[in-house]
Design a protein around this motif. Structure first.
Motif, mmCIF file in Angstrom:
data_model
loop_
_atom_site.group_PDB
_atom_site.id
_atom_site.type_symbol
_atom_site.label_atom_id
_atom_site.label_comp_id
_atom_site.label_asym_id
_atom_site.label_seq_id
_atom_site.Cartn_x
_atom_site.Cartn_y
_atom_site.Cartn_z
ATOM 1 N N TRP A 162 -47.631 -75.547 -37.999
ATOM 2 C CA TRP A 162 -48.372 -76.435 -37.101
ATOM 3 C C TRP A 162 -48.318 -75.913 -35.667
ATOM 4 O O TRP A 162 -49.316 -75.915 -34.940
ATOM 5 N N ARG A 185 -51.352 -74.597 -33.013
ATOM 6 C CA ARG A 185 -51.552 -75.144 -31.668
ATOM 7 C C ARG A 185 -51.529 -74.041 -30.614
ATOM 8 O O ARG A 185 -52.310 -74.058 -29.659
ATOM 9 N N SER A 220 -44.072 -81.568 -35.567
ATOM 10 C CA SER A 220 -45.462 -81.820 -35.953
ATOM 11 C C SER A 220 -45.738 -83.299 -36.215
ATOM 12 O O SER A 220 -46.815 -83.808 -35.859
ATOM 13 N N TYR A 273 -46.122 -85.180 -32.840
ATOM 14 C CA TYR A 273 -47.326 -84.859 -32.072
ATOM 15 C C TYR A 273 -48.615 -85.045 -32.875
ATOM 16 O O TYR A 273 -49.686 -84.629 -32.440
ATOM 17 N N THR A 274 -48.535 -85.655 -34.043
ATOM 18 C CA THR A 274 -49.724 -85.887 -34.858
ATOM 19 C C THR A 274 -50.170 -87.348 -34.749
ATOM 20 O O THR A 274 -49.337 -88.260 -34.703
ATOM 21 N N ASP A 282 -56.095 -87.607 -29.237
ATOM 22 C CA ASP A 282 -55.257 -86.793 -30.112
ATOM 23 C C ASP A 282 -53.951 -86.418 -29.399
ATOM 24 O O ASP A 282 -53.973 -85.859 -28.301
ATOM 25 N N SER A 286 -51.954 -84.136 -30.087
ATOM 26 C CA SER A 286 -51.695 -82.692 -30.061
ATOM 27 C C SER A 286 -52.548 -81.937 -29.056
ATOM 28 O O SER A 286 -52.338 -80.736 -28.847
#
Length: 533
Positions: free
Chosen positions: A106, A110, A158, A161-162, A170, A172
């Motif tokens: 993930w 990013r 992940s 931050y999801t 969002d 992320s």
């Protein structure tokens, strides 16, 4: 290239005091305030220092320049394009979630969306998950610097931050200078958790009680970073006891501290190159190679290093410092006023021209003084320079817009490799790949681009070094930029802080491992409160 500059170029300086129940508090006098807590917003020394506090990379460099495992406990090359990593078991994020291979995958995805990082990670094809603690890092082609990239892969949580934040956006997303979720909320595996973030005042941390590295000798339980932009004020704060560690320390202050037995000093050579970019898009005169050459010949960078920097710099004639494989020993210094005037005459500018120069104020050692010295030197060949200097938080937006004819930038190779300078500063600007991200000279040479691409696919050191030295030769002949010098970076701290043991060749301090031998009966938090009133 741009901790909050904590002891090191933001200078994340730490100070130590207060002993209560084996707790140690440190206050750092920092040069630059933290713009964001999102470690993917910008690629800078300050951000990397901050990343080492809140997160952990897969691997990191030791003081001898070798790689040691952090979140990765072992790694094995499977084939020319693949390295298999095994993560440590039962590593917790600050949220309580356990680290898995999914978090690594993930994070890589990013990074590939980050304006500053996507160029670096473009050569990574993908991550193949083998099991929750094992994954393969696969490059698009054979790449000699995969472990260097792994040292920049600070794994994010992940699950944390999801999803979407309270504004329906969002979590992320990477948004420069915005109120994004990641710019204000953190869940990493690092030694410290953020407890208070007051921009312009302080950034406070407490040690993560479930930190995985039980072998760390670090004994600082509370950490506070306060921005003190002025070098003289930063030194005064250390001498008065208001802070316990500062960086950077200027040449004059470093010499003054030699007579102060209560303090220790440390200085290391740096690969940070201070240079000037000549914007060929903003002024047609700079498209003429003779004008660019004249500017280089008119600037006495040896004199700047020796007199203005007082030995805290090594004059440069190219991007790569002497210890790098791409350093070309045949490229000499070019200060020659008569030659500069001759070139201006040949270019049709004997009577001179006017240029605008921008430079930061308080970002690099003596940056404003260096800029003014350059202005004075260019006057000798009838180039009239309008100089504008900005505090660092105001400077980067100006630089990002390439808002000048001459622009100052400092860059330290993120991979400790020659190619990194060219990838960001000299390759043709390409917003899709991220190459040339900081090339405000708008210099473009397809041969240089191709040589860098070739070098990044060459795993044998000797032919790779030859390619990188050829790149330096071409940049030199094209007068692609103005090299000034490589900085030396210095720190100062109270005597009881084992500062030297946490520094490394990349001039980043591993503050999570910082030890304080004795504690002073002095409180710092009341001082911070008084600053807020």
């Amino acid at each position: 290239m741009r901790l909050i500059q904590v002891l090191l170029g933001i200078g994340f300086g730490f100070c130590c005091f207060l002993a209560q129940a084996n707790e140690t508090e440190l206050t750092v006098g920092s040069q630059v305030d933290a713009r964001t807590l999102d470690i993917h917003e910008s690629l800078s020394k300050e951000t990397l220092q901050l990343a080492h506090l809140m997160f952990d990379p897969l691997v990191r460099r030791t003081q001898r320049g070798q790689f040691e495992g952090r979140l990765a406990q072992q790694w094995t090359r499977i084939d020319a394009n693949t390295i298999r990593f095994v993560l440590r078991d039962k590593v917790q994020f600050h949220s309580g979630q356990l680290l898995t291979s999914t978090d690594v995958k993930w994070t890589l995805a990013r990074l590939k969306l980050s304006r500053d990082y996507k160029g670096m990670f473009d050569r990574i094809s993908h991550i193949e998950i083998i099991d929750p603690l094992t994954f393969d890092l696969v490059t698009k082609s054979p790449f000699p610097l995969t472990l260097q990239l792994a040292s920049y892969l600070f794994v994010m949580d992940s699950a944390f931050y999801t999803g979407v934040d309270e504004n329906g956006k969002d979590k992320s997303r990477i948004a420069a200078l915005s109120d994004s979720f990641a710019s204000k909320q953190v869940s990493g595996t690092g030694p410290y958790q953020v407890t208070l973030n007051e921009p312009g005042i302080q950034l406070a941390f407490t040690r993560f009680k479930d930190y995985w590295d039980k072998s760390s000798q670090g004994n600082v339980s509370q950490l506070a970073l306060i921005p003190i932009k002025d070098p003289a004020t930063r030194l005064a704060a250390l001498l008065s006891g208001d802070v316990d560690l500062i960086s950077p320390v200027g040449p004059k202050a470093y010499l003054e501290l030699a007579d102060q037995p209560r303090f220790s000093r440390a200085t290391l050579a740096s690969s940070r190159l201070i240079s000037l970019q000549l914007n060929q898009q903003s002024n047609t005169a700079l498209k003429d190679i003779r004008v660019r050459q004249a500017i280089i010949y008119a600037i006495n960078n040896q004199g700047i290093a020796e007199q203005l920097m007082q030995g805290f710099a090594e004059p440069a004639s190219q991007l790569s410092p002497p210890s790098f494989s791409g350093h070309n020993p045949y490229l000499g210094f070019r200060y020659d006023l008569a030659k500069a005037r001759q070139l201006m005459k040949q270019a049709g500018y004997e009577k001179g021209l006017s240029l605008k120069m921008i430079a930061p104020k308080g970002r690099y050692i003596n940056d404003e003084k260096i800029a003014r010295a350059v202005v004075a030197m260019l006057q000798k060949i009838n180039i009239r320079v309008e100089l504008e200097t900005y505090p660092i938080n105001q400077y980067w937006p100006q630089f990002d817009r390439c808002n000048g004819d001459i622009l100052m930038i400092g860059w330290e190779s993120d991979t400790q490799d020659s190619a990194n300078y060219s990838e960001y500063l000299m390759m043709t600007r390409n917003p899709d790949t991220g190459f040339g991200q900081y090339n405000c000279g708008h210099y473009s040479n397809t041969q240089v681009d191709q040589l860098i691409y070739q070098a990044n696919r060459e795993v044998m050191p000797i032919p790779r070094g030859q390619m990188l030295r050829q790149v330096e030769q071409m940049l030199y002949e094209d007068a692609a930029f103005v090299p000034l010098h490589w900085e030396r970076v210095a720190w100062a701290a109270k005597k009881n802080i084992r500062m030297k043991s946490v520094l490394n060749p990349e001039n980043i301090a591993y503050l999570g491992d910082l030890q304080v031998d004795e504690l002073e009966n002095q409180l710092s938090l009341p001082l911070l409160r008084s600053r807020r009133q």
